[in-house]
Scaffold this motif. Structure first.
Motif, mmCIF file in Angstrom:
data_model
loop_
_atom_site.group_PDB
_atom_site.id
_atom_site.type_symbol
_atom_site.label_atom_id
_atom_site.label_comp_id
_atom_site.label_asym_id
_atom_site.label_seq_id
_atom_site.Cartn_x
_atom_site.Cartn_y
_atom_site.Cartn_z
ATOM 1 N N THR A 1 0.937 -1.234 -0.109
ATOM 2 C CA THR A 1 0.192 0.363 -0.032
ATOM 3 C C THR A 1 1.414 1.531 -0.373
ATOM 4 O OG1 THR A 1 -1.372 -0.736 0.883
ATOM 5 C CG2 THR A 1 -1.647 1.547 1.457
ATOM 6 N N THR A 2 0.168 2.269 -0.618
ATOM 7 C CA THR A 2 1.105 3.336 -1.064
ATOM 8 C C THR A 2 0.672 3.986 0.259
ATOM 9 O OG1 THR A 2 1.380 3.182 -3.453
ATOM 10 C CG2 THR A 2 1.732 5.668 -2.128
ATOM 11 N N PRO A 3 1.789 4.891 0.787
ATOM 12 C CA PRO A 3 2.222 5.315 2.057
ATOM 13 C C PRO A 3 0.594 6.430 1.960
ATOM 14 C CG PRO A 3 3.382 5.222 2.190
ATOM 15 C CD PRO A 3 2.948 4.554 1.082
ATOM 16 N N GLU A 4 -0.344 6.933 3.449
ATOM 17 C CA GLU A 4 -0.994 8.436 2.873
ATOM 18 C C GLU A 4 0.172 9.644 2.807
ATOM 19 O OE1 GLU A 4 -4.532 11.104 5.193
ATOM 20 O OE2 GLU A 4 -2.948 9.144 6.308
ATOM 21 N N GLN A 5 0.178 10.672 2.246
ATOM 22 C CA GLN A 5 1.119 11.501 2.224
ATOM 23 C C GLN A 5 0.069 12.533 1.938
ATOM 24 O OE1 GLN A 5 3.500 10.685 -1.033
ATOM 25 N NE2 GLN A 5 5.401 10.588 0.811
ATOM 26 N N VAL A 6 0.820 13.907 2.622
ATOM 27 C CA VAL A 6 0.312 15.490 3.062
ATOM 28 C C VAL A 6 1.497 16.260 1.766
ATOM 29 C CG1 VAL A 6 -1.191 14.693 4.024
ATOM 30 C CG2 VAL A 6 0.943 15.623 4.732
ATOM 31 N N SER A 7 1.338 17.662 1.225
ATOM 32 C CA SER A 7 2.436 19.024 1.571
ATOM 33 C C SER A 7 1.261 19.783 2.385
ATOM 34 C CB SER A 7 2.667 19.292 -0.411
ATOM 35 O OG SER A 7 3.156 20.659 -0.170
ATOM 36 N N VAL A 8 1.602 20.967 3.143
ATOM 37 C CA VAL A 8 0.922 21.634 3.954
ATOM 38 C C VAL A 8 1.775 22.975 3.795
ATOM 39 C CG1 VAL A 8 0.505 19.968 5.645
ATOM 40 C CG2 VAL A 8 1.978 21.439 5.925
ATOM 41 N N GLN A 9 1.144 23.913 3.456
ATOM 42 C CA GLN A 9 1.371 25.710 3.395
ATOM 43 C C GLN A 9 1.822 26.072 4.554
ATOM 44 O OE1 GLN A 9 -1.548 27.401 1.532
ATOM 45 N NE2 GLN A 9 -0.696 27.155 -0.680
ATOM 46 N N VAL B 1 1.829 27.479 12.174
ATOM 47 C CA VAL B 1 0.846 27.279 11.803
ATOM 48 C C VAL B 1 0.890 26.819 10.164
ATOM 49 C CG1 VAL B 1 -2.265 28.339 11.305
ATOM 50 C CG2 VAL B 1 -0.514 29.267 12.955
ATOM 51 N N MET B 2 -0.296 25.726 9.994
ATOM 52 C CA MET B 2 -0.258 25.212 8.232
ATOM 53 C C MET B 2 -2.232 24.824 8.006
ATOM 54 S SD MET B 2 0.551 21.456 9.687
ATOM 55 C CE MET B 2 2.190 21.824 10.942
ATOM 56 N N HIS B 3 -1.591 24.535 6.591
ATOM 57 C CA HIS B 3 -3.066 24.700 5.534
ATOM 58 C C HIS B 3 -2.624 23.335 4.563
ATOM 59 C CE1 HIS B 3 -6.697 25.757 4.492
ATOM 60 N NE2 HIS B 3 -6.891 25.525 3.707
ATOM 61 N N LEU B 4 -3.685 22.758 4.888
ATOM 62 C CA LEU B 4 -3.379 21.639 3.516
ATOM 63 C C LEU B 4 -2.696 22.146 2.424
ATOM 64 C CD1 LEU B 4 -3.170 18.230 3.437
ATOM 65 C CD2 LEU B 4 -6.035 18.786 3.010
ATOM 66 N N ASP B 5 -2.197 21.440 1.628
ATOM 67 C CA ASP B 5 -1.867 21.617 0.422
ATOM 68 C C ASP B 5 -2.334 20.585 -0.858
ATOM 69 O OD1 ASP B 5 -0.257 23.507 -2.043
ATOM 70 O OD2 ASP B 5 1.405 22.699 -2.109
ATOM 71 N N LYS B 6 -1.503 19.434 -0.333
ATOM 72 C CA LYS B 6 -1.969 18.720 -1.185
ATOM 73 C C LYS B 6 -2.680 17.396 -0.226
ATOM 74 C CE LYS B 6 1.005 20.195 -5.116
ATOM 75 N NZ LYS B 6 1.698 19.654 -6.280
#
Length: 636
Positions: free
Chosen positions: A222-230, A472-477
């Motif tokens: 399984t490809t693990p969950e990933q995120v990019s954040v601002q 402080v962060m916000h979801l990018d992808k």
């Protein structure tokens, strides 16, 4: 009392493991948090209830610790795991049991012990000396009164009394030390052979086997969950502080003169004659008569001896009643008045009654008069203190403003960036194991995968990733975890099935050979691999030996001694599906007589600590076994 403790602890630990950690007591601390009592509880120990609020406060305190300490052994996310929440509760139950045991054994913490603990806390010191002003200011910032904090300290000390009593009576004999060094310096002669991996006899893998293996090991494919954040970052080190004016420094000097002065102090010793709680008139008179008699006899020459023989303050009697250097405000009013009314070398002529404690005979061994330093002398220190304070003020102000702006505009970081005049940075994609740069910080990763960021699409709350560094962060992808198609991993699955077949055959081959050799089989005819011989290998130096695989060495030093010249054989996995055979041919114990005295003394101390910690665990377990404990898991 100590014999009563010993009767509850049976047997000597079977093995000496240096560095035993009492997780429930040591890891989470043994201090107590005092909050308003509620009717519900998560655990009940005898008549004592551990409320949901107390438990939540303990968890919140640990969450705060994890957020503020970059070296914290756990993260805030860890504290959401049921097993760790249970560990926290177990620690609180252990604490309650120790407090009940104190009551049963008549153990109490003296006011002097509380005073000494507070006075020697570096957090309340200025220029290496206790500062009542700093003490009150710090407590005020924490929303606590001195009485509340003293109660907290008293509770913490109370839960240490029995463990310390156990530690003080732990005995490690010369024979115990000798046995350790015999084992520590033990040498062994061994033979070993690394076996070649067997050939694969059946290389066919049915499609059904591939499908079944894939489904049962789906997480591996399984490809693990990933995120990019601002994110927007505020760093104290990046803030421009400027230089303070003389007017600002003079104002700081006037407000905090006590920080730049040597306060009036007394170096004191005391003898405490305890007056029991709810003492009868006869008990009060007996305590006063005893105190008067000691006061009449006391001189500077015999004071330490009288303290050792008579004082009920267990914390100071061993050092002749020594309390160290004290400032005004550390002790209660009666003690303070008497202490600072004496001159150097004087002893109180009459005992001093201290509320809830007893009678004191006080000897002032030395005195220091207060001495304020002039402004010019401390200007450099004032400027440094101002810069630190101003930096913290500006950082807190800017971080607080960032948090407010992000909360007011939860859907974007743009308004906050515009008002603060900062850039929005963006991380590369990373998983729950972290990424590079700021994304390597566990607290940053936890926040990035939080529900408010990933699922709700909102800004995160303020995250302090390091001291003086907040984001402080916000979801990018966001890329959700997804199984790879079987067609894409068929070859990898087939190879893994074949590898596991070879692994199983290699293990069976090694086990079968070890069994035959143990029965007297001929090594030369059975083992089709080079047999290596190593002699005089010392247990204490295993980490430095490069002549054999580490697994072989570890196995060799765990095998039994040869019996009647017959070697003990065993198989051991050496990694990458390879197995080895190992035999111990000779064992020679270390010679304790060759160990230097200083080394023996150091080891005895380590052994005593390990034994005491193990005995404390055993004692707490005994209390749990006989105590009435209820845990309301539905309220956790």
């Amino acid at each position: 009392m100590l014999q009563a403790l010993r009767n509850k602890i049976h047997g000597w630990p079977a093995a000496i493991v240096l560095g035993v950690c009492v997780f429930a007591v040591a890891f989470f601390g043994i201090e107590s948090y005092f909050v308003s009592r509620v009717d519900t509880y998560v655990a009940k120990v005898g008549d004592h209830e551990i409320s949901q609020q107390e438990w939540q406060d303990r968890l919140n305190g640990l969450r705060q610790q994890a957020a503020q300490d970059p070296n914290s052994p756990f993260t805030a996310a860890d504290l959401e795991k049921p097993e760790l929440k249970q560990k926290v509760l177990d620690g609180m139950i252990s604490q309650a049991l120790l407090q009940q045991a104190n009551t049963d054994l008549g153990l109490t913490v003296s006011d002097a012990a509380v005073r000494t603990t507070i006075a020697t806390d570096p957090g309340f010191q200025v220029n290496g000396q206790f500062s009542p002003e700093a003490y009150r200011a710090i407590l005020s910032m924490q929303g606590m009164s001195p009485a509340m904090y003293e109660t907290k300290v008293r509770t913490s000390l109370a839960t240490q009394m029995i463990p310390e009593a156990i530690s003080a009576t732990t005995i490690v004999s010369e024979a115990d030390v000798d046995n350790f060094f015999r084992l520590h310096g033990q040498q062994r002669d061994l033979r070993y052979a690394v076996l070649p991996r067997p050939s694969l006899t059946d290389a066919t893998v049915a499609d059904a086997d591939i499908d079944a293996f894939y489904k049962s090991h789906i997480a591996d494919y399984t490809t693990p969950e990933q995120v990019s954040v601002q994110y927007i970052e505020v760093k104290q080190a990046d803030l421009k502080i400027g230089e303070p004016s003389d007017e600002q420094l003079h104002e700081q000097y006037d407000k905090n003169k006590q920080r730049y002065a040597q306060p009036e102090q007394r170096e004191a010793s005391h003898i405490l004659i305890d007056v029991p709680k709810n003492a009868t008139p006869e008990q009060q008179k007996a305590a006063l008569d005893k105190a008067k008699k000691i006061a009449a006899e006391a001189t500077p020459e015999n004071f330490a001896r009288l303290a050792a023989e008579n004082s009920d303050d267990l914390g100071s009697k061993r050092t002749g009643g020594d309390l160290g250097w004290l400032e005004k405000g550390v002790a209660n009013a009666a003690f303070d008045t008497a202490l600072f009314g004496l001159k150097k070398g004087e002893i109180t002529k009459e005992p001093i009654l201290s509320p809830e404690e007893g009678y004191h005979i006080i000897w002032v061994r030395d005195a220091r008069e207060g001495d304020a330093k002039p402004f010019a002398e401390v200007r450099g220190q004032l400027a440094g203190d101002w810069a630190k304070s101003e930096g913290e003020r500006l950082y807190n102000e800017r971080a607080g403003k960032l948090a407010d702006l992000a909360e007011r505009n939860p859907g974007s970081l743009e308004p906050a960036a515009k008002e603060l005049g900062v850039e929005i940075k963006t991380t590369p994609m990373f998983g729950r194991q972290g990424g590079e740069g700021v994304a390597a910080d566990p607290k940053f990763v936890t926040a990035a995968f939080g529900d408010d960021v990933v699922n709700q699409g909102n800004n995160s709350s303020l995250v302090q990733v390091q001291q003086g560094d907040a984001v402080v962060m916000h979801l990018d992808k966001h890329a959700a975890a997804a199984p790879r198609a079987l067609a894409d991993v068929t070859d990898a699955v087939r190879q893994r099935i074949l590898d596991e077949r070879v692994d199983a055959a290699a293990k069976k081959q090694a086990d079968d050979l070890a069994a035959q050799l143990s029965k007297g089989g001929d090594v030369a005819s059975l083992v089709k691999a080079p047999v290596q011989t190593l002699t005089g290998l010392e247990r204490s130096k295993l980490a430095t030996i490069k002549d054999a695989p580490p697994a072989v060495l570890q196995q060799a030093f765990s095998l039994p001694h040869p019996v009647d010249g017959k070697s003990a054989w065993s198989s051991v996995a050496t990694g990458n599906g390879t197995y080895a055979l190992v035999a111990v041919d000779k064992v020679t114990d270390g010679d304790p007589s060759k160990v230097e005295k200083a080394q023996r003394v150091a080891l005895r101390g380590q052994m005593m600590d390990a034994m005491a910690q193990a005995a404390t665990i055993e004692y707490i377990d005994a209390l749990k076994a006989k105590g009435e404990i209820k845990v309301a898991t539905d309220r956790m």
